[in-house]
Design a protein around this motif. Sequence first.
Motif: not given
Length: 395
Positions: A164, A308, A341, A343, A369
């Motif tokens: 990323l 994450c 962000q 995803l 992604h």
Amino acid sequence: FPDTRERYEQDNTSPAIFRDPNKCILCGDCVRVCEELQGQGILNYAHRGSELQVMPAFDKKLDQTKCVGCGQCAAVCTTGAITVKNQIGQAWQALHDPKNRVVVQIAPAVRVALGEEFGLPAGANVMDKLVKALKLMGVEEVYDTNFAADMTTISEAQEFLARLKNGGPFPMFTSCCPAWVKYLELNDPKYLHNISSCKSPMEMFAAVLRDKYREKDAADGRRTYHMAIMPCTAKKMEAARPEFTQEGRPDVDLVITTRELVDMIREAGIQLTELEPEAPDLPFGLGSGAAVIYGVTGGVAEAVVRYCLPDKSNNALQAIRVTDLRGDGAIREVNLTVEGQELHLAIVNGLSHAKELIADVEAGKRFYHLVEVMTCQGGCVGGAGQPYGLTAAKK
Ligand code: SF4
């Protein structure tokens, strides 16, 4: 009467599947399941003289075809013309060799599938009874593949975060399913750099165990023999890959499927339901809840996303759980926002759908992604090494 039928050569060239064309009745179920689930139809009908028979395309042996070793053809074959390679004999031999120290890892999907074969309710977790049964059979240490699934999650999530930051390459494909990796190698090698560089949990664990026992082996002159109990026939193929060997020895000496283990427990006369539970050995007997869900489609992606997320509160994890990450759909798309962000994720059930997804990505119709691909319907719980009622091919 003399047997005048032509005898066809048996095919023992795949590390996962054994074929005996003499037992084939031309029902074609194997061809259909290969086409429907994997989009391949490797075991094509072919003509030999005036006869029609099911055989590898162009009379080729399995090692010359694009077989990915998923074993779903064996799960639907009712005559024994296609079977999962039976390695129970090797397992007993290893267990009875006094020079061996047999160490076992058990995959997440095995523990919830095996109990039903012994009369327990469907889905009952029999991990602790399995540990006891394996010890009675002569295994010295029993570990949980969940430990390695956690290692895979951490490595894969770190790789994903690095991609990323660096802008790709996207989509990042998961690497846990060896049949999927084999499929890309054989059909679309240009995407190999998109696959996560992490080993599967089985192989990650195997490398750690090889290292851990090196000194012990040198000290007592015994050989640590590493057996993996898996729901998957393609794992037999994965264990035989040359990159997973050290000094000429595979990191996993033998892969036994759930069904082979069921047969071994019966052969040993063990009454599984009567056993006192025993916990897996430490230090590799522990695993998180995120490791457990590796057994179902969407579990790997969910575990990576959970890692994450900066917010690991119950509410945040619960919110992920209720997205489309888990489920039975052929291609499930999930959009999530992590640290501002957005995803785009996809979860794919079956190689035929992976083929479809790649075509759309190439045509610019979709962008992701992270993409998790599992070859078997529903994930490893539906692997071809599971008791027949659970296999994807039977669903
Ligand atoms: Fe094996 Fe699971 Fe892949 Fe099926 S989905 S081939 S059981 S790793």
